[in-house]
Motif scaffolding. Structure first.
Motif, PDB file in Angstrom:
ATOM      1  N   GLU A 200     -43.332 -91.458  48.555  1.00 55.59           N
ATOM      2  CA  GLU A 200     -43.424 -91.403  47.274  1.00 55.59           C
ATOM      3  C   GLU A 200     -42.398 -90.936  46.577  1.00 55.59           C
ATOM      4  N   ARG A 201     -42.403 -91.390  45.406  1.00 59.68           N
ATOM      5  CA  ARG A 201     -40.862 -90.916  44.592  1.00 59.68           C
ATOM      6  C   ARG A 201     -41.108 -89.475  44.363  1.00 59.68           C
ATOM      7  N   PHE A 202     -39.982 -88.613  44.445  1.00 60.14           N
ATOM      8  CA  PHE A 202     -40.293 -87.212  44.285  1.00 60.14           C
ATOM      9  C   PHE A 202     -39.659 -86.665  43.038  1.00 60.14           C
ATOM     10  N   ALA A 203     -39.065 -87.594  42.282  1.00 61.10           N
ATOM     11  CA  ALA A 203     -38.717 -86.905  41.025  1.00 61.10           C
ATOM     12  C   ALA A 203     -38.231 -88.253  40.071  1.00 61.10           C
TER      13      ALA A 203
ATOM     14  N   ASP B 218     -27.956 -91.320  30.937  1.00 56.16           N
ATOM     15  CA  ASP B 218     -27.800 -89.755  31.107  1.00 56.16           C
ATOM     16  C   ASP B 218     -26.853 -89.329  32.051  1.00 56.16           C
ATOM     17  N   PRO B 219     -26.612 -88.127  32.337  1.00 57.21           N
ATOM     18  CA  PRO B 219     -25.405 -87.664  32.874  1.00 57.21           C
ATOM     19  C   PRO B 219     -25.091 -88.154  34.237  1.00 57.21           C
ATOM     20  N   THR B 220     -25.843 -89.320  34.625  1.00 61.92           N
ATOM     21  CA  THR B 220     -25.819 -89.508  36.238  1.00 61.92           C
ATOM     22  C   THR B 220     -24.181 -89.799  36.694  1.00 61.92           C
TER      23      THR B 220
ATOM     24  N   GLN C 149     -30.521 -88.715  37.032  1.00 60.25           N
ATOM     25  CA  GLN C 149     -29.818 -87.348  37.206  1.00 60.25           C
ATOM     26  C   GLN C 149     -30.936 -86.431  37.908  1.00 60.25           C
ATOM     27  N   GLU C 150     -32.230 -86.751  37.839  1.00 62.14           N
ATOM     28  CA  GLU C 150     -33.384 -85.761  38.347  1.00 62.14           C
ATOM     29  C   GLU C 150     -33.334 -85.820  39.820  1.00 62.14           C
ATOM     30  N   VAL C 151     -32.964 -87.132  40.274  1.00 65.18           N
ATOM     31  CA  VAL C 151     -33.118 -87.227  41.810  1.00 65.18           C
ATOM     32  C   VAL C 151     -31.675 -87.133  42.629  1.00 65.18           C
ATOM     33  N   LEU C 152     -30.640 -87.242  41.840  1.00 66.01           N
ATOM     34  CA  LEU C 152     -29.265 -87.432  42.439  1.00 66.01           C
ATOM     35  C   LEU C 152     -28.721 -86.190  43.461  1.00 66.01           C
ATOM     36  N   PRO C 153     -28.978 -85.077  42.856  1.00 66.41           N
ATOM     37  CA  PRO C 153     -28.678 -83.740  43.962  1.00 66.41           C
ATOM     38  C   PRO C 153     -29.320 -83.765  45.210  1.00 66.41           C
TER      39      PRO C 153
ATOM     40  N   MET D  20     -29.918 -99.453  49.535  1.00 72.54           N
ATOM     41  CA  MET D  20     -30.995 -98.464  49.485  1.00 72.54           C
ATOM     42  C   MET D  20     -31.184 -98.047  47.873  1.00 72.54           C
ATOM     43  N   ASP D  21     -32.412 -97.844  47.683  1.00 67.35           N
ATOM     44  CA  ASP D  21     -32.503 -96.967  46.306  1.00 67.35           C
ATOM     45  C   ASP D  21     -32.207 -95.673  46.249  1.00 67.35           C
ATOM     46  N   ALA D  22     -32.128 -94.967  45.052  1.00 70.25           N
ATOM     47  CA  ALA D  22     -31.756 -93.553  44.886  1.00 70.25           C
ATOM     48  C   ALA D  22     -32.806 -92.638  45.127  1.00 70.25           C
ATOM     49  N   ASP D  23     -33.974 -93.330  44.940  1.00 70.12           N
ATOM     50  CA  ASP D  23     -35.227 -92.338  44.991  1.00 70.12           C
ATOM     51  C   ASP D  23     -35.851 -91.813  46.176  1.00 70.12           C
ATOM     52  N   LEU D  24     -35.207 -92.299  47.409  1.00 67.34           N
ATOM     53  CA  LEU D  24     -35.318 -91.856  48.782  1.00 67.34           C
ATOM     54  C   LEU D  24     -36.851 -92.375  49.118  1.00 67.34           C
ATOM     55  N   GLN D  25     -37.448 -93.160  48.298  1.00 66.31           N
ATOM     56  CA  GLN D  25     -38.679 -93.821  48.819  1.00 66.31           C
ATOM     57  C   GLN D  25     -38.483 -94.382  50.124  1.00 66.31           C
ATOM     58  N   ASP D  26     -37.313 -95.090  50.157  1.00 62.04           N
ATOM     59  CA  ASP D  26     -36.846 -95.764  51.652  1.00 62.04           C
ATOM     60  C   ASP D  26     -36.474 -94.624  52.686  1.00 62.04           C
ATOM     61  N   ASP D  27     -37.266 -94.642  53.683  1.00 66.97           N
ATOM     62  CA  ASP D  27     -37.002 -93.681  54.653  1.00 66.97           C
ATOM     63  C   ASP D  27     -35.657 -93.605  55.492  1.00 66.97           C
TER      64      ASP D  27
END
Length: 321
Positions: free
Chosen positions: A207-210, A54-56, A16-20, A102-109
């Motif tokens: 880096e993971r931003f959230a 969580d509310p994902t 939920q913290e990274v999705l928006p 890809m992963d949801a945390d945007l660590q992948d460019d």
């Protein structure tokens, strides 16, 4: 080659913290590719909710209502990252020409997506995203990762070094991948087994931003064990080798202690105990190893549990259960 329809498959678990932020940045990239004629407007960003607590799912449901380029799949329960990724590919393969995981945390460019698509248009069925450096990793993580890849290589598992699950696959490559029916899934080892034309694209991992990492040390170790046991029977063969060595050592010990016995230089009964332990231990390990060869092959083939269960799907605003 005609303009392909692209689906970005993104597993999510308590994100939920990274999705928006993730959704906004990837949508911008997708719309850029569409405007430049690289992909069709039927392309989608397919999020897979892997049984989040969580509310994902609520966030994903809302995203699909704001823009038709968003799509979502909800799994009935947590099936694990690899199975969630497979669920997304299973959904996307009927609707697209090419898929990028890809992963949801945007660590992948996400900047590498352009190069992925270009390589696909050049004729490659699989494009691996490979980290160009591990300078941002801690000393411990950098060296344990190196040990992991070397261990997998020594076990006979064909893997791309410094590649996780950031990759492009063509429709036909995904169709072949879904033909592998084993329950214990390790995609990093399965995808290279397909054998279609492949290449790599280098990128720098961010880096993971959230949020928090979903792979702490315990899970990383479990993931490595799953990779080894699902793709290699080498550990069992190692047991067999130890059994053979122990058995040979027991024979050598037998000859040695017999020589001492006839030279009258041993304690009565001691040689019998030692030889028995070595002989029986070696035979037991050898027997376990031989039986294990058959058990390993049977184990990999006989489990037919569903790898995931899809509860609902939302694509282009139409919901289905």
């Amino acid at each position: 080659m005609q303009t392909p329809t692209l689906y970005l498959v993104i597993p999510c678990y308590n994100e939920q913290e990274v999705l928006p932020i993730t959704a906004a940045k990837i949508l911008e990239k997708l719309e850029s590719l569409v405007s430049r004629g690289k992909i069709t407007d039927n392309s989608r960003i397919l999020f897979v909710d892997d049984g989040s607590k969580d509310p994902t799912w609520r966030i994903l449901d809302d995203l699909t209502k704001t823009n038709p380029h968003f799509a979502a799949v909800k799994l009935a329960r947590n099936a694990g990252h690899q199975n969630a990724l497979l669920a997304g590919l299973t959904t996307a393969v009927e609707l697209s020409d090419v898929m990028i995981s890809m992963d949801a945390d945007l660590q992948d460019d996400i900047g590498a997506i352009d190069a992925f698509v270009d390589k696909y248009l050049e004729g490659f069925d699989v494009v691996y995203g490979v980290r160009s450096t591990r300078k941002k990793d801690t000393f411990f993580k950098r060296n344990t990762a190196l040990m992991f890849y070397k261990l997998m290589q020594s076990m006979g598992v064909d893997m791309v070094y410094n590649h996780a699950d950031y990759r492009l696959m063509s429709k036909r490559a995904v169709v072949e991948l879904l033909g592998y029916r084993e329950v214990n899934v390790f995609l990093r080892g399965l995808v290279p087994m397909i054998g279609f034309p492949s290449c790599s694209v280098s990128y720098e991992r961010n880096e993971r931003f959230a949020g928090e990492s979903k792979y702490p040390l315990a899970k990383m170790i479990a993931f490595a064990i799953q990779g080894i046991t699902s793709l290699s029977v080498q550990p069992i063969r190692m047991i067999t080798t130890v059994g053979v060595i122990s058995f040979c050592a027991s024979i050598a010990s037998l000859l040695y202690y017999l020589a001492l016995y006839f030279m009258d230089r041993t304690v009565p009964g001691w040689a019998t105990v030692v030889i028995s332990i070595w002989l029986l231990g070696g035979l037991q390990l050898l027997s376990i190893g031989i039986i294990g060869e058959y058990i390993a092959k049977t184990y990999l083939e006989t489990k037919h549990r569903p790898r995931f269960i899809i509860e609902s799907t939302i694509i282009s605003g139409e919901k289905s259960a």
